[in-house]
Design a protein around this motif. Structure first.
Motif, mmCIF file in Angstrom:
data_model
loop_
_atom_site.group_PDB
_atom_site.id
_atom_site.type_symbol
_atom_site.label_atom_id
_atom_site.label_comp_id
_atom_site.label_asym_id
_atom_site.label_seq_id
_atom_site.Cartn_x
_atom_site.Cartn_y
_atom_site.Cartn_z
ATOM 1 N N PRO A 213 -18.098 94.349 71.522
ATOM 2 C CA PRO A 213 -17.014 94.624 70.444
ATOM 3 C C PRO A 213 -16.516 93.238 70.029
ATOM 4 N N GLY A 214 -15.491 93.244 69.084
ATOM 5 C CA GLY A 214 -14.915 91.942 68.590
ATOM 6 C C GLY A 214 -13.726 91.614 69.815
ATOM 7 N N HIS A 215 -14.188 90.189 70.231
ATOM 8 C CA HIS A 215 -13.232 89.774 71.235
ATOM 9 C C HIS A 215 -13.156 88.064 71.096
ATOM 10 N N ILE A 216 -12.143 87.415 71.538
ATOM 11 C CA ILE A 216 -11.973 86.240 71.628
ATOM 12 C C ILE A 216 -11.968 85.532 73.088
ATOM 13 N N HIS A 217 -12.621 84.592 73.313
ATOM 14 C CA HIS A 217 -12.978 84.087 74.774
ATOM 15 C C HIS A 217 -11.585 83.370 75.131
ATOM 16 N N MET A 218 -11.065 83.022 76.285
ATOM 17 C CA MET A 218 -10.414 82.102 76.789
ATOM 18 C C MET A 218 -10.585 81.865 78.300
ATOM 19 N N ILE A 219 -10.320 80.407 78.605
ATOM 20 C CA ILE A 219 -9.987 80.188 80.105
ATOM 21 C C ILE A 219 -8.571 79.677 80.033
ATOM 22 N N VAL A 220 -7.955 80.337 81.075
ATOM 23 C CA VAL A 220 -6.327 80.052 80.975
ATOM 24 C C VAL A 220 -6.044 79.384 82.429
ATOM 25 N N SER A 221 -5.784 77.927 82.521
ATOM 26 C CA SER A 221 -5.631 77.526 83.790
ATOM 27 C C SER A 221 -4.115 76.846 83.566
ATOM 28 N N ALA A 222 -3.910 76.346 84.881
ATOM 29 C CA ALA A 222 -2.544 75.715 85.163
ATOM 30 C C ALA A 222 -2.489 75.363 86.582
ATOM 31 N N VAL A 223 -1.832 74.112 86.675
ATOM 32 C CA VAL A 223 -1.727 73.578 88.120
ATOM 33 C C VAL A 223 -1.319 74.398 88.848
ATOM 34 N N GLY A 224 -1.640 74.611 90.239
ATOM 35 C CA GLY A 224 -1.265 75.491 91.098
ATOM 36 C C GLY A 224 -1.254 76.859 90.996
ATOM 37 N N HIS A 225 -2.330 77.288 90.013
ATOM 38 C CA HIS A 225 -2.704 78.656 89.901
ATOM 39 C C HIS A 225 -4.258 78.863 89.894
ATOM 40 N N HIS A 226 -4.715 79.916 90.028
ATOM 41 C CA HIS A 226 -5.946 80.316 89.947
ATOM 42 C C HIS A 226 -6.140 80.324 88.291
ATOM 43 N N ALA A 227 -7.305 79.839 88.054
ATOM 44 C CA ALA A 227 -7.867 79.990 86.510
ATOM 45 C C ALA A 227 -8.216 81.201 86.092
ATOM 46 N N VAL A 228 -8.145 81.737 85.052
ATOM 47 C CA VAL A 228 -8.739 83.025 84.682
ATOM 48 C C VAL A 228 -9.620 82.913 83.438
ATOM 49 N N THR A 229 -10.884 83.485 83.552
ATOM 50 C CA THR A 229 -11.800 83.737 82.607
ATOM 51 C C THR A 229 -11.814 84.901 81.825
ATOM 52 N N THR A 230 -11.411 84.998 80.632
ATOM 53 C CA THR A 230 -11.145 86.192 80.281
ATOM 54 C C THR A 230 -11.505 86.279 78.580
ATOM 55 N N HIS A 231 -11.180 87.557 77.971
ATOM 56 C CA HIS A 231 -11.137 87.838 76.600
ATOM 57 C C HIS A 231 -9.941 88.791 76.194
ATOM 58 N N LEU A 232 -9.466 88.582 75.020
ATOM 59 C CA LEU A 232 -8.784 89.585 74.431
ATOM 60 C C LEU A 232 -9.642 90.448 73.360
ATOM 61 N N PHE A 233 -9.653 91.576 73.698
ATOM 62 C CA PHE A 233 -10.598 92.512 72.851
ATOM 63 C C PHE A 233 -9.650 93.156 71.690
ATOM 64 N N ALA A 234 -10.378 93.137 70.512
ATOM 65 C CA ALA A 234 -9.567 93.921 69.085
ATOM 66 C C ALA A 234 -9.493 95.259 69.508
ATOM 67 N N ALA A 235 -8.166 95.933 69.593
ATOM 68 C CA ALA A 235 -8.025 97.500 69.628
ATOM 69 C C ALA A 235 -8.545 97.779 68.404
ATOM 70 N N GLY A 236 -9.517 99.042 68.826
ATOM 71 C CA GLY A 236 -10.104 99.948 67.607
ATOM 72 C C GLY A 236 -11.578 99.269 67.065
ATOM 73 N N SER A 237 -11.876 98.227 67.910
ATOM 74 C CA SER A 237 -13.324 97.385 67.462
ATOM 75 C C SER A 237 -14.229 98.397 67.683
ATOM 76 N N GLN A 238 -15.316 98.392 66.884
ATOM 77 C CA GLN A 238 -16.478 99.293 67.095
ATOM 78 C C GLN A 238 -16.878 98.628 68.290
ATOM 79 N N TYR A 239 -17.704 99.447 69.293
ATOM 80 C CA TYR A 239 -18.449 99.182 70.382
ATOM 81 C C TYR A 239 -17.611 98.971 71.483
#
Ligand code: BEZ
Ligand code: FE
Length: 286
Positions: A213-239
């Protein structure tokens, strides 16, 4: 004992690891051999099927290069990647869920100013993304980095485009003192995982579609925190209910609010409709 029957061979293989010095490796291999032998007995694997499996794994290896990782695609489409991710990053209800990295991450995307358009010259419907990066205690994180990438509005990544087009629809955005981020890109569309290799043939034979389904990727990181590898999915996207790599998490499905042509959040006058997305990421301290 030198000769084994279809049951005793399993214990014999396990016994050969008596001298293994690495306790974790021994534990993993013991479980792997046990399950593999149980699987072979369970389906009564024929010799022809065994050869087919060996050929499939050989083809999968041959398809791998520095540009293509067919084994990861195999892991993704069999749900193993998301299983490993979910076990190692359990949902805690407070921090942003992880999902698959996928094959299109490209290290070294340029750092762009807040509000920048990541998708200059990229096909797709304009979309303005904004929100905050927060710590799990709710405090905003200044200087967090969002490393963002997506395909174009037709689901094609720069790496798949004809010729050497360089980086497209990628960039790194740094949060301001209040932990806020904003950037412009496109509304991501559904697209197929690569199907021109053995994994594509496997999906076809399994009666499965290859779509994400439609999604945009990101790795969000910050000093002193665990980075997260994630997406935002478009609500209502096919699949969205049948992602080929099982990567959807409810918490990552977000509305893309549609607006008529007019003035965009950054003051740009657009003669086409555009979307806005607002999403806060939460990182675990540590
Ligand atoms: C992707 O989202 O880019 C992707 C993830 C897993 C397999 C193929 C593509
Ligand atoms: Fe993707």
């Amino acid at each position: 004992m030198r000769e084994f029957d279809e049951k005793s061979v399993t214990a014999a293989v396990l016994a050969r690891m008596d001298d293994c010095q690495d306790a974790r490796f021994k534990q993993v291999m013991t479980s792997l051999v046990t399950h593999l032998h149980d699987f072979v007995r369970d389906v009564k694997l024929t010799e022809a099927e065994w050869i087919t499996a060996i050929q499939f794994l050989t083809d999968t290896g041959k398809m791998c290069s520095d540009k293509r990782q067919e084994f990861i695609l195999l892991s993704d489409t069999l749900g193993v990647s998301i299983l490993v991710i979910t076990i190692n990053n359990p949902a805690d209800g407070g921090t942003t869920d992880s999902t698959v990295l996928g094959p299109y991450y490209w290290e070294g995307a340029p750092e762009l100013p807040l509000g920048a358009n990541l998708a200059v010259g990229v096909k797709g419907e304009p979309t303005y993304y904004s929100g905050r990066v927060l710590s799990n205690d709710g405090s905003p994180i200044a200087g967090a980095i969002l490393d963002v990438w997506s395909g174009d509005g037709e689901g094609t990544y720069d790496m798949q485009m004809e010729g050497d087009v360089g980086m497209k629809a990628r960039g790194r955005i740094r949060t301001d003192a209040q932990g806020r981020y904003s950037f412009r890109s496109i509304k991501p569309e559904f697209y197929p995982v690569p199907t021109d290799g053995p994994v594509g043939r496997m999906l076809n034979k399994m009666g499965r579609h290859p779509m994400r389904p439609g999604h945009i990727h990101m790795i969000v990181s910050a000093v002193g925190h665990h980075a997260v590898t994630t997406h935002l999915f478009a609500a209502g996207s096919q699949y969205i209910d049948s992602d080929a790599v099982f990567g959807v998490k409810e918490s990552l499905i977000t509305p893309f609010a549609k607006h008529p042509a007019g003035t965009a959040p950054d003051g740009t006058k657009l003669d086409v409709p555009f979307y806005t997305v607002n999403y806060d990421f939460r990182l675990r301290k540590g």
